[in-house]
Write a protein that holds these residues in place. Structure first.
Motif, short mmCIF file in Angstrom:
data_model
loop_
_atom_site.label_atom_id
_atom_site.label_comp_id
_atom_site.label_asym_id
_atom_site.label_seq_id
_atom_site.Cartn_x
_atom_site.Cartn_y
_atom_site.Cartn_z
N LYS A 8 -1.91 25.54 52.40
CA LYS A 8 -2.69 24.72 52.67
C LYS A 8 -2.79 23.85 51.28
CE LYS A 8 -5.50 26.29 56.38
NZ LYS A 8 -6.86 26.55 56.69
N THR A 9 -2.86 22.54 51.18
CA THR A 9 -3.33 22.03 49.91
C THR A 9 -4.67 21.54 49.78
OG1 THR A 9 -2.71 19.65 51.13
CG2 THR A 9 -0.72 20.99 49.79
N THR A 10 -5.27 22.06 48.74
CA THR A 10 -6.56 21.72 48.58
C THR A 10 -6.86 20.33 48.04
OG1 THR A 10 -6.45 22.76 46.38
CG2 THR A 10 -7.10 24.03 48.54
N GLU A 11 -7.98 19.76 48.57
CA GLU A 11 -8.28 18.43 47.92
C GLU A 11 -8.89 18.50 46.52
OE1 GLU A 11 -11.17 15.82 49.98
OE2 GLU A 11 -10.26 16.31 51.97
N LYS A 12 -8.24 17.66 45.61
CA LYS A 12 -8.78 17.68 44.27
C LYS A 12 -10.15 16.86 44.23
CE LYS A 12 -4.33 18.44 42.02
NZ LYS A 12 -3.51 17.77 41.20
#
Length: 67
Positions: free
Chosen positions: A36-40
């Motif tokens: 999963k790519t996390t929101e920056k």
């Protein structure tokens, strides 16, 4: 203050001792998605303004207390 620590050695049964030093097997979580790519967090000018405003307010409260 008086502290007596000379009698800090205790007698323990072998079964209790083996329970304390027994190793626990670790398990690895396999159902976790690590792709999963996390929101920056975005840091905008409004965020900087808010931080500066908070610092100014705290500083003014401190200076008014001592003057």
């Amino acid at each position: 203050m008086n502290s007596n620590v000379t009698d800090s050695i205790i007698d323990m049964e072998n079964e209790e001792w083996s329970n304390l030093i027994n190793q626990v097997k670790e398990t690895v979580a396999t159902d976790v998605d690590t792709d999963k790519t996390t929101e920056k967090n975005t840091f905008a000018a409004a965020s900087l303004w808010s931080i500066q405003k908070t610092k100014r307010a705290a500083q003014s409260r401190r200076s008014s207390m001592w003057n």
